[in-house]
Design a protein around this motif. Structure first.
Motif, PDB file in Angstrom:
ATOM      1  N   ALA A  52       0.833  -1.200   0.000  1.00  0.00           N
ATOM      2  CA  ALA A  52       0.000   0.000   0.000  1.00  0.00           C
ATOM      3  C   ALA A  52       0.870   1.254   0.000  1.00  0.00           C
ATOM      4  O   ALA A  52       1.857   1.346   0.728  1.00  0.00           O
ATOM      5  N   ALA A  53       0.473   2.212  -0.817  1.00  0.00           N
ATOM      6  CA  ALA A  53       1.080   3.540  -0.848  1.00  0.00           C
ATOM      7  C   ALA A  53       0.062   4.463  -1.491  1.00  0.00           C
ATOM      8  O   ALA A  53      -0.817   4.003  -2.228  1.00  0.00           O
ATOM      9  N   PRO A  54       0.131   5.763  -1.229  1.00  0.00           N
ATOM     10  CA  PRO A  54      -0.815   6.676  -1.870  1.00  0.00           C
ATOM     11  C   PRO A  54      -0.858   6.454  -3.379  1.00  0.00           C
ATOM     12  O   PRO A  54       0.176   6.295  -4.033  1.00  0.00           O
ATOM     13  N   ALA A  55      -2.073   6.436  -3.917  1.00  0.00           N
ATOM     14  CA  ALA A  55      -2.250   6.137  -5.338  1.00  0.00           C
ATOM     15  C   ALA A  55      -1.680   7.231  -6.230  1.00  0.00           C
ATOM     16  O   ALA A  55      -1.338   6.990  -7.389  1.00  0.00           O
ATOM     17  N   GLY A  56      -1.562   8.431  -5.725  1.00  0.00           N
ATOM     18  CA  GLY A  56      -1.024   9.553  -6.483  1.00  0.00           C
ATOM     19  C   GLY A  56      -0.728  10.694  -5.552  1.00  0.00           C
ATOM     20  O   GLY A  56      -0.955  10.605  -4.329  1.00  0.00           O
ATOM     21  N   PRO A  57      -0.220  11.804  -6.075  1.00  0.00           N
ATOM     22  CA  PRO A  57       0.168  12.930  -5.215  1.00  0.00           C
ATOM     23  C   PRO A  57      -0.967  13.475  -4.359  1.00  0.00           C
ATOM     24  O   PRO A  57      -0.724  14.066  -3.317  1.00  0.00           O
ATOM     25  N   GLY A  58      -2.221  13.278  -4.759  1.00  0.00           N
ATOM     26  CA  GLY A  58      -3.329  13.808  -3.977  1.00  0.00           C
ATOM     27  C   GLY A  58      -3.946  12.833  -2.995  1.00  0.00           C
ATOM     28  O   GLY A  58      -4.964  13.159  -2.355  1.00  0.00           O
ATOM     29  N   ASP A  59      -3.354  11.648  -2.856  1.00  0.00           N
ATOM     30  CA  ASP A  59      -3.983  10.601  -2.041  1.00  0.00           C
ATOM     31  C   ASP A  59      -3.362  10.466  -0.651  1.00  0.00           C
ATOM     32  O   ASP A  59      -3.790   9.626   0.130  1.00  0.00           O
ATOM     33  N   GLU A  60      -2.355  11.280  -0.320  1.00  0.00           N
ATOM     34  CA  GLU A  60      -1.697  11.128   0.976  1.00  0.00           C
ATOM     35  C   GLU A  60      -2.668  11.305   2.143  1.00  0.00           C
ATOM     36  O   GLU A  60      -2.659  10.524   3.101  1.00  0.00           O
ATOM     37  N   ARG A  82       4.643  10.782   8.217  1.00  0.00           N
ATOM     38  CA  ARG A  82       5.917  10.478   7.547  1.00  0.00           C
ATOM     39  C   ARG A  82       5.742   9.298   6.573  1.00  0.00           C
ATOM     40  O   ARG A  82       6.291   9.278   5.485  1.00  0.00           O
ATOM     41  N   PHE A  83       4.964   8.322   6.999  1.00  0.00           N
ATOM     42  CA  PHE A  83       4.755   7.133   6.171  1.00  0.00           C
ATOM     43  C   PHE A  83       4.082   7.479   4.850  1.00  0.00           C
ATOM     44  O   PHE A  83       4.568   7.103   3.780  1.00  0.00           O
ATOM     45  N   VAL A  84       2.965   8.194   4.901  1.00  0.00           N
ATOM     46  CA  VAL A  84       2.243   8.465   3.655  1.00  0.00           C
ATOM     47  C   VAL A  84       3.008   9.449   2.772  1.00  0.00           C
ATOM     48  O   VAL A  84       2.846   9.460   1.547  1.00  0.00           O
ATOM     49  N   PHE A 101       5.073  -4.480 -11.033  1.00  0.00           N
ATOM     50  CA  PHE A 101       3.741  -4.225 -10.503  1.00  0.00           C
ATOM     51  C   PHE A 101       2.726  -4.092 -11.635  1.00  0.00           C
ATOM     52  O   PHE A 101       3.020  -3.541 -12.695  1.00  0.00           O
ATOM     53  N   SER A 102       1.520  -4.580 -11.363  1.00  0.00           N
ATOM     54  CA  SER A 102       0.431  -4.393 -12.311  1.00  0.00           C
ATOM     55  C   SER A 102       0.125  -2.901 -12.454  1.00  0.00           C
ATOM     56  O   SER A 102       0.220  -2.151 -11.477  1.00  0.00           O
ATOM     57  N   PRO A 103      -0.249  -2.445 -13.650  1.00  0.00           N
ATOM     58  CA  PRO A 103      -0.629  -1.030 -13.802  1.00  0.00           C
ATOM     59  C   PRO A 103      -1.958  -0.701 -13.128  1.00  0.00           C
ATOM     60  O   PRO A 103      -2.298   0.473 -12.975  1.00  0.00           O
ATOM     61  N   ILE A 104      -2.703  -1.720 -12.723  1.00  0.00           N
ATOM     62  CA  ILE A 104      -4.015  -1.523 -12.106  1.00  0.00           C
ATOM     63  C   ILE A 104      -3.897  -1.712 -10.600  1.00  0.00           C
ATOM     64  O   ILE A 104      -3.510  -2.786 -10.125  1.00  0.00           O
ATOM     65  N   HIS A 105      -4.199  -0.675  -9.836  1.00  0.00           N
ATOM     66  CA  HIS A 105      -4.218  -0.779  -8.390  1.00  0.00           C
ATOM     67  C   HIS A 105      -5.503  -1.476  -7.958  1.00  0.00           C
ATOM     68  O   HIS A 105      -6.551  -1.332  -8.593  1.00  0.00           O
ATOM     69  N   THR A 106      -5.413  -2.198  -6.833  1.00  0.00           N
ATOM     70  CA  THR A 106      -6.592  -2.910  -6.348  1.00  0.00           C
ATOM     71  C   THR A 106      -7.018  -2.371  -4.992  1.00  0.00           C
ATOM     72  O   THR A 106      -6.313  -1.565  -4.370  1.00  0.00           O
ATOM     73  N   HIS A 111      -9.471   0.454   3.057  1.00  0.00           N
ATOM     74  CA  HIS A 111      -8.992   1.503   2.157  1.00  0.00           C
ATOM     75  C   HIS A 111     -10.184   2.170   1.471  1.00  0.00           C
ATOM     76  O   HIS A 111     -11.136   1.504   1.063  1.00  0.00           O
ATOM     77  N   SER A 112     -10.098   3.479   1.313  1.00  0.00           N
ATOM     78  CA  SER A 112     -11.198   4.234   0.714  1.00  0.00           C
ATOM     79  C   SER A 112     -11.106   4.309  -0.800  1.00  0.00           C
ATOM     80  O   SER A 112     -12.036   4.803  -1.446  1.00  0.00           O
ATOM     81  N   CYS A 113     -10.001   3.837  -1.379  1.00  0.00           N
ATOM     82  CA  CYS A 113      -9.865   3.812  -2.840  1.00  0.00           C
ATOM     83  C   CYS A 113      -8.848   2.742  -3.209  1.00  0.00           C
ATOM     84  O   CYS A 113      -8.069   2.288  -2.364  1.00  0.00           O
ATOM     85  N   PRO A 114      -8.802   2.302  -4.477  1.00  0.00           N
ATOM     86  CA  PRO A 114      -7.791   1.329  -4.897  1.00  0.00           C
ATOM     87  C   PRO A 114      -6.401   1.966  -4.893  1.00  0.00           C
ATOM     88  O   PRO A 114      -6.132   2.895  -5.655  1.00  0.00           O
ATOM     89  N   ARG A 115      -5.524   1.472  -4.022  1.00  0.00           N
ATOM     90  CA  ARG A 115      -4.159   1.995  -3.975  1.00  0.00           C
ATOM     91  C   ARG A 115      -3.134   0.890  -3.736  1.00  0.00           C
ATOM     92  O   ARG A 115      -1.966   1.155  -3.435  1.00  0.00           O
ATOM     93  N   ILE A 116      -3.546  -0.368  -3.877  1.00  0.00           N
ATOM     94  CA  ILE A 116      -2.657  -1.490  -3.583  1.00  0.00           C
ATOM     95  C   ILE A 116      -1.933  -1.906  -4.853  1.00  0.00           C
ATOM     96  O   ILE A 116      -2.546  -2.350  -5.831  1.00  0.00           O
TER      97      ILE A 116
END
Length: 513
Positions: A52-60, A82-84, A101-106, A111-116
């Motif tokens: 898991a990590a933020p899906a993009g710059p706006g997901d932290e 610090r983690f996010v 990694f797959s290009p598709i996050h799951t 989690h509130s959105c696909p970010r895995i």
């Protein structure tokens, strides 16, 4: 005894230890990496779902809020921030190291959105192999890899950790180090039914505790909701199976999660695990149903789990899969700050062995691999920045051994008292049990048994002192959360052990680099 000198001794070769060693090498440091298994052993290799990590710059912010929500008020806000802020960059480094990694996050529970990010259902295996390749490429150029090396004790000089003693296939080794970083994983093997690997015997926690470092929140043990248990052995079915639309049904065929949480099967793990246990008790069985997803999709998306279940006579895409909770992750550990520093100078910890403040009372799915990256790197950098020179022999911290014959009974007692549901009477009964007999020899097995016995007592005492239900800790005699969230902190000095309650720091959470 052979003596080896190094700037940094890393004990443990999973994602936290391997990534810490690689980070130290980027600064040109001399590193010894000691693993009690082959380099690709440990829990990392068996992680299925993803990282898991933020899906993009706006997901932290959303990722941080999901982590805090799952942690039930016990996360340290600064640690989460610090983690996010740093996780996504480290995951991209894995991609640079060859993790496809797959290009598709799951999506996974909590989690509130696909970010895995994932590589099918063998993400941990891919990460472990990539890190091993990178380490092997630098071996001999400032990196010494000791596989099959078991850390029997730490060494202290003037109140500071200055090295460790190792049992290796080639004989005993004394490592003198500027700093020691523990990345030895958790203590899942304290329980009879667990997805933890055989080496998950809590060695790093026991090493740190005996040296005087603080351990925190050992009562918080995470049960993975969906394991197939046959013959006492737990076979994990990844959380991603529910993320892709898998449904939980009781023996009556009812989709029962509608009664337990509005997030249904994707509620946090503590909620889903206890719901499954309740339905098994009430109806006799709980099944994971993936049949509506189509057999071809299920086998293509989850090839590793499909193969495992096929070996057990089950077709993941065609059969109802009987599942139950199993011990999966230990959220408590050696207390650290955001730089991996423990309460003892010279000693650092990262990954499952550490209580960094990220997971709180209930780890958010797939945060563990990325935690190893973020805090393994942070700990390595800090250890090198303040490493102790000159090197000292130090005094060995005594390490007892215990007879392994008593382990099955110990595990049964701990599981009965400190499982999904606990009570004061059950916990106190474990404290009254006879200790394991001492072992005449300090073999690896005897030392592991002593480590597990030590952690059993610490876990039970922490659980007994926490008179509330929160996250992974549920007391039948105290079914509600207490008004104030506190950590349980245990320390040991010589012959005196203490347990105290420490409030969670209420800092302002800022999701920025």
């Amino acid at each position: 005894m052979k003596v080896v000198d190094t700037e940094l001794l890393v004990i443990g070769g999973g994602v936290a230890g391997a990534y810490a060693a690689l980070t130290a090498r980027t600064f040109g440091a001399d590193v010894v990496l000691a693993c009690k298994t082959p380099l690709t052993g440990g829990s990392t290799r068996w992680a299925q779902g993803g990282i898991a990590a933020p899906a993009g710059p706006g997901d932290e912010a959303a990722h941080g809020e999901d982590t805090l929500r799952a942690g039930r008020g016990l996360c340290e806000p600064e640690t989460v921030a610090r983690f996010v802020a740093e996780a996504r960059a480290h995951v991209e480094t894995l991609r640079d190291l060859g993790v496809a990694f797959s290009p598709i996050h799951t999506l996974e529970g909590g989690h509130s959105c696909p970010r895995i990010r994932h590589t099918g259902d063998a993400t941990g295996h891919a990460i472990s192999e990539a890190l091993a390749r990178a380490l092997e490429a630098t071996q001999g150029a400032g990196l010494r890899l000791l596989e099959g090396a078991f850390a029997s004790n730490l060494r202290l000089h003037a109140g500071q950790v200055v090295g460790a003693d190792l049992i290796t296939p080639q004989g005993p080794v004394h490592v003198r180090a500027g700093a020691v970083l523990l990345a030895t994983g958790g203590f899942g093997q304290l329980f009879p039914v667990t997805t933890a690997p055989p080496e998950g015997t809590g060695d790093g926690l026991a090493l740190a505790y005996r040296a005087g470092a603080a351990l925190r929140d050992l009562e918080f043990v995470q049960f993975h909701p969906t394991a197939v248990v046959i013959g006492g052995k737990a076979h994990l079915v990844t959380e991603a199976a529910r993320g892709e639309g898998g449904v939980l049904r009781n023996a009556h065929g009812e989709r029962f999660m509608t009664r337990y949480d509005p997030q249904l099967e994707l509620a946090p793990r503590d909620t889903v695990a206890r719901a499954i246990a309740a339905e098994i008790s009430r109806t006799g069985r709980v099944d994971l149903d993936l049949r509506h997803l189509g057999e071809a999709f299920v086998h293509a998306r989850f090839p590793t789990v499909s193969q495992t279940l096929a070996g057990l006579g089950l077709n993941m895409g065609r059969d109802l899969i009987a599942v139950q909770p199993a011990v999966h992750y230990t959220m408590g550990g050696v207390q650290t700050d955001t730089y991996g520093r423990t309460t003892i100078p010279g000693l650092y910890a990262a990954g499952e062995v550490a209580s960094s403040g990220l997971h709180g009372a209930n780890r958010l799915a797939s945060n563990s691999l990325s935690e190893g990256l973020v805090f393994g790197a942070r700990a390595a950098r800090e250890a090198l920045a303040v490493g102790s020179l000159p090197l000292h022999d130090g005094e060995a911290v005594p390490a007892p051994g215990a007879d392994t014959a008593g382990l099955p009974a110990l595990r049964a007692r701990v599981a009965g008292a400190a499982g999904l549901l606990r009570s004061g009477a059950g916990l106190r009964a474990v404290l009254d049990a006879q200790p394991l007999p001492a072992s005449p020899t300090l073999s690896r097995a005897a030392l592991e048994a002593a480590n597990l016995e030590l952690l059993a007592g610490l876990l039970i005492r922490a659980a007994l002192s926490r008179e509330e239900s929160r996250g992974g800790h549920a007391r039948q005699d105290f079914p509600c959360e207490a008004p104030q969230a506190v950590h349980t902190v245990q320390t040991y000095e010589g012959t005196v052990a203490t347990l105290t309650a420490v409030p969670v720091r209420q800092s302002v959470l800022r999701f920025s680099a």
